[in-house]
Design a protein around this motif. Structure first.
Motif, mmCIF file in Angstrom:
data_model
loop_
_atom_site.group_PDB
_atom_site.id
_atom_site.type_symbol
_atom_site.label_atom_id
_atom_site.label_comp_id
_atom_site.label_asym_id
_atom_site.label_seq_id
_atom_site.Cartn_x
_atom_site.Cartn_y
_atom_site.Cartn_z
ATOM 1 N N ARG A 79 -9.022 5.123 7.327
ATOM 2 C CA ARG A 79 -10.094 4.005 7.947
ATOM 3 C C ARG A 79 -10.097 2.984 6.960
ATOM 4 O O ARG A 79 -10.857 1.882 7.184
ATOM 5 N N VAL A 80 -9.839 3.101 5.646
ATOM 6 C CA VAL A 80 -9.768 1.878 4.924
ATOM 7 C C VAL A 80 -9.021 0.534 5.274
ATOM 8 O O VAL A 80 -9.490 -0.268 4.994
ATOM 9 N N TYR A 94 0.702 -1.140 0.176
ATOM 10 C CA TYR A 94 -0.124 -0.121 -0.044
ATOM 11 C C TYR A 94 0.935 1.189 -0.103
ATOM 12 O O TYR A 94 1.955 1.304 0.601
ATOM 13 N N LEU A 154 -7.824 2.912 -3.337
ATOM 14 C CA LEU A 154 -8.898 2.484 -2.478
ATOM 15 C C LEU A 154 -9.632 3.386 -1.919
ATOM 16 O O LEU A 154 -10.763 2.943 -1.580
ATOM 17 N N LYS A 155 -9.031 4.692 -1.647
ATOM 18 C CA LYS A 155 -9.709 5.447 -0.874
ATOM 19 C C LYS A 155 -8.927 6.961 -1.225
ATOM 20 O O LYS A 155 -7.771 6.912 -1.383
ATOM 21 N N SER A 186 -11.642 -1.188 7.696
ATOM 22 C CA SER A 186 -12.802 -1.614 7.476
ATOM 23 C C SER A 186 -13.213 -3.148 7.012
ATOM 24 O O SER A 186 -13.860 -3.625 7.102
ATOM 25 N N ARG A 187 -11.882 -3.893 6.830
ATOM 26 C CA ARG A 187 -12.045 -5.173 6.602
ATOM 27 C C ARG A 187 -10.474 -5.825 6.524
ATOM 28 O O ARG A 187 -9.607 -4.979 6.863
ATOM 29 N N GLN A 234 -10.128 10.044 7.790
ATOM 30 C CA GLN A 234 -10.891 9.296 7.028
ATOM 31 C C GLN A 234 -10.377 8.325 6.084
ATOM 32 O O GLN A 234 -10.869 7.096 5.859
ATOM 33 N N VAL A 235 -9.286 8.867 5.373
ATOM 34 C CA VAL A 235 -8.853 7.896 4.493
ATOM 35 C C VAL A 235 -8.152 6.679 5.094
ATOM 36 O O VAL A 235 -8.021 5.649 4.499
#
Length: 117
Positions: free
Chosen positions: A106-107, A70, A95-96, A110-111, A103-104
């Motif tokens: 937080r990707v 990433y 991805l975001k 989430s999973r 906020q970005v």
């Protein structure tokens, strides 16, 4: 050496370009918190940072020497358009994207990310 303003080699006088882009302390703290959480989970092992004229990059790796899994990019030129922050996956897919780093990031909450081979 003197400079002749009327010479044909004169550069146009415009606003000087901004300095290199990099992360401030608050931004680094947020990214390193996520990095620490993922290292503790055994997902990530290494990171690298780079600053440039147009963007700054925080890259994370599963193993030392591999391509980044990433990349978190800061592009101030996109601040008023799509948002200056982006998380980019291994294949180059965004991805975001957004204006707020928290906020970005937080990707990653989430999973559950798993290795696909």
């Amino acid at each position: 050496m003197s400079f002749d303003a009327d010479s044909s080699n004169a550069q146009p006088q415009g606003p000087s370009p901004a300095g290199p882009v990099f992360f401030d302390r608050r931004e680094l703290d947020q990214m390193l918190r996520v990095y620490g959480r993922m290292v503790a989970a055994g997902e990530w092992r290494d990171y690298a940072m780079a600053g440039g004229r147009e963007h700054a990059e925080f890259a994370v790796f599963r193993r030392h020497g591999d391509a980044p899994v990433y990349r978190i990019e800061k592009r101030p030129a996109l601040r008023l358009k799509q948002g200056q922050w982006a998380v980019i996956g291994e294949g180059g897919h965004v991805l975001k994207r957004g204006r707020d780093l928290a906020q970005v990031l937080r990707v990653f909450d989430s999973r559950k990310f798993t290795v696909v081979e």
